[in-house]
Design an enzyme around this catalytic site. Sequence first.
Site, PDB file in Angstrom:
ATOM      1  N   CYS A   1       0.813  -1.204   0.000  1.00  0.00           N
ATOM      2  CA  CYS A   1       0.000   0.000   0.000  1.00  0.00           C
ATOM      3  C   CYS A   1       0.855   1.266   0.000  1.00  0.00           C
ATOM      4  CB  CYS A   1      -0.948  -0.004   1.174  1.00  0.00           C
ATOM      5  SG  CYS A   1      -0.118  -0.070   2.765  1.00  0.00           S
TER       6      CYS A   1
ATOM      7  N   HIS B   1      -2.001   0.930   7.246  1.00  0.00           N
ATOM      8  CA  HIS B   1      -2.301   1.210   5.845  1.00  0.00           C
ATOM      9  C   HIS B   1      -1.783   2.602   5.516  1.00  0.00           C
ATOM     10  CE1 HIS B   1      -4.269   0.484   2.108  1.00  0.00           C
ATOM     11  NE2 HIS B   1      -5.159   1.461   2.245  1.00  0.00           N
TER      12      HIS B   1
ATOM     13  N   ASP C   1      -7.710   5.985  -2.390  1.00  0.00           N
ATOM     14  CA  ASP C   1      -6.897   4.846  -1.956  1.00  0.00           C
ATOM     15  C   ASP C   1      -6.522   4.027  -3.171  1.00  0.00           C
ATOM     16  OD1 ASP C   1      -5.603   2.840  -0.732  1.00  0.00           O
ATOM     17  OD2 ASP C   1      -7.220   2.286   0.651  1.00  0.00           O
TER      18      ASP C   1
END
Lengths: 650, 301
Positions: A404, A448, A464
């Site tokens: 991520c 994250h 995202d």
Amino acid sequence: MPFLPSTRLMLFMLGSIGLITLPHAWHIPPVLFGFFTLMLLWRLFGVWRPSYLPNRLTVFLLMLAGIGLLYSQQHSVFGRDAGTGLFVVALGLKLLEIHGKRDVYVIVYLAFIVAVTQFLYEESILMALYILLVCGVLLATLITQNSQAPQTLPALKTSAALILQSLPLALVLFVLFPRLEAPHWSWLDDDTQARSGLSNTLEPGSIAELSLSPELVFRVKFDGELPPPAQRYWRGPVYASTDGVRWRAPPVLGRENNPDQPAFTGTAYDYTLMMEPQKQNWVFALEMPTQFAGGLRRNGLYQLISNKNPGDRAEYRLSSSPAYNTGGISKTERRENLQVPGKPSVRIVELVRQLQDKQARPELFIGNLLQHFRQENFHYTLSPDPMPDQPIETFLFERRAGFCSHYATAFVYLLRVAEIPARVVGGYQGGQINEVGGFLEIRQADAHAWAEAWLEGRGWVRFDPTAAIAPERIERGVNVDLQIASGAVNFSPVQLDAKTLSWLQRGRQLWQSVDYNWQRWIINYDTVNQKAFLQSLGINDFVKLGYWLLISIAGIGGILAWRLLRPNRRRQDPALVLYRQFCAKLSKAGIEVDAGDGPKTLAERAAHRRPDLAESIGRITAIFIRLRYQADSKTSDLQVLKTLVASFRV
Amino acid sequence: MDLALDRLLTAANQIILGKQPQIRLAVCCLLARGHLLIEDIPGVGKTTLSHTLARLFGLDYQRIQFTSDILPADIVGSSVFDAHQQLFSFHPGPIFKQMILADEINRATPKAQSALLEAMEERQVTVEGRTYPLPQPFFVIATQNPAHQIGTFPLPESQVDRFLMRIELGYPSRQAERELLSGQPRHVLIDQLPVALLPEQLAGLQQAAAEVHVSPALLDYLQAILAFSRQSNDFASGLSPRAGLGLLAAAKAWALIDKRKAVLPEDLQAVLPAVAGHRLNVGTNDSVAIVAPILKHVPVL
């Protein structure tokens, strides 16, 4: 006369001391624990071979050795670790010096202190139960010491009874007695413990280290419904300035008083958030926090900061709204969020130009970029290849597989090249629902990184990029990372049914729910919570508190004393109960019933006074006498007596 | 057997007039295998009562008049040198009889008293190293003058405790005395009495008395009585375990006389004055008054 403790007493004492000190094996230096174990075993051996016990000189030398070891390990006697070490070593040495009853008492009391020091390290419910259990054994040692004919099982039973009897008192003292809190335990706080978690800087691979850690970060209990998984973004630090590899949080100075309160629309979620001990005083609120209790402030990056010691567990009441508009940004902020190190390479500029349309509309660019991630064979992986220099370019054009943080940093970088103010946001995403307790558990594995872009008229908007690549991680609340890591799933076609939980998982959830409530109600009961609770009871000052304490303790003492002193009442004879009813009826009719009257005497007097009732009185008395005094009563007699007494009218 | 007991009581009541409760208690005492102490002034019929009972029960009877110069050997017997056989032979004393009337026991010296009381307790006599068993059944009725009379050695408490019951006879009522005065001499009547019980019948009755059922509830009451006597400030010393056993045995016999198979609280209450009165050291001889606080305060249920 030399004092000779019985073997049973010694075994009891050494056993309980061994059990009490055992958990310290994980905290104190192995050398010190080894020293203690040696002393314990020596003493245990001495139970059967007293002649092998050390003499005074040896004990003195051992003491010097212990002091030397202690100093070499801790260099001090202050602080949690050094203090615990001191107690453990002293306990071990004292074991070799039992010359009288007094020494046994000293050792047992010292062992109680060592038991308490355990809670400086661990406050879990399991440890509390363990210590309680071992204290029971220690108490049994004292009972053995003081009884004429010591027996193992009765001593344990007595100590269990004592502990049970003392629990109500402990509860009252726990709730009412003023909580003593050393200011952040300053001199006991050893910061040697490394805590994992998000940090002030973000490197492309840094979050991957956390992704396998099941360590709990915080727990959230919502008042109403839970937000959908796609909205469970728990906001942490913001990373804005970069040198191409590392991302740093911008200076927060000058942004303490956030000028623009975001505009919120839609319904807000109210929830209680309980942070586990952290290294930073960050509180990970659901995006975007609208209301927060005292002790918290929101910095200019919309991150919540606590003024409490992050090493303590703390609970917060928060309110968040997923629909928000942060409004405009200042010039400084714009400049800060467009910063790129050096000039972007040709490949990057070419890519940005490709994805941009003629009007350079930011929304369209972002959409194209996400589309690019989706279509150009980008992968999500937990163990990306190391990309030491130019990680963003390497990731975008060569590897195309990342975590991520790779996606978020590359995304933000490209946006900045396209003149769209953007920044990386760290935090946690998702969380596992504990179905027993109805709360969310967020672990380090849920760490994250995502991106935020400033759009005209919408303010900072969350994007995202990871969701574009691996929507399962975001949408379904499934911890894909762990699944991949454990080899349970191959990434591409994920077929996971989150609802089929095995009984093992249910058991685990139940346990975690118990643990949550333990943390919440027991560990978290600090001065502030106590004050609030006591005020809800109407206790505002110490005088009132004193009265409450006095009354509760006297009440509990009274109840215990009554239970202890009341004569052991046997189960009442049912015939007698019925006969008493009959007597009550007689005395209502004016026939005096004396305690000293036998049933026959009473029946004669009653029949004399009320000849009309003589027959039924006689029958009742005869059956009662048969039931109570004779050997030949029938089982039906009781029923007959019941009917007769019930139908007896005066 | 029950009828025999009834007959016995009726016959006794015809000899000793107006003293049914005392006669009943005396019979009860005998059935409970206990010894009886009668305390009263001379001439109210103590001797007559014991003589009547001996006669009715068909027991060997011997009266021993205790005086201040009586010696233990006068009671238990002594070894006498037999010139013919050139050795000592034992001549049993008056105590070797089934029923002994120890008259005016408190006129004798403690030494003579204790000879009798030892025999009562052990039901055997030891003279010069040899033990001689006393006959079965063995029943002692001792009479005692009130302690305030001149020339008495009051029995010590430990020895009074050996008697299961103490009863008082008291003066007869006016009507009973009139009958006594106008009737035949008592000793003539006693001689005419038939034997009401065979020896084995008496043994059977004693056995039956021992087997009367006692429920836990009754034992509760008995223990409450014992505990009360020990805790109450009314009594200098409480009832001993022996007193408790005696109370239970007497209550069983009382229940048997009442033709019941189980002991009731009333049985305990009935025998309590006679059994406990002389054991509770209060300073008065009125047994009923002595046990009144027990009966009043100890709850039956």
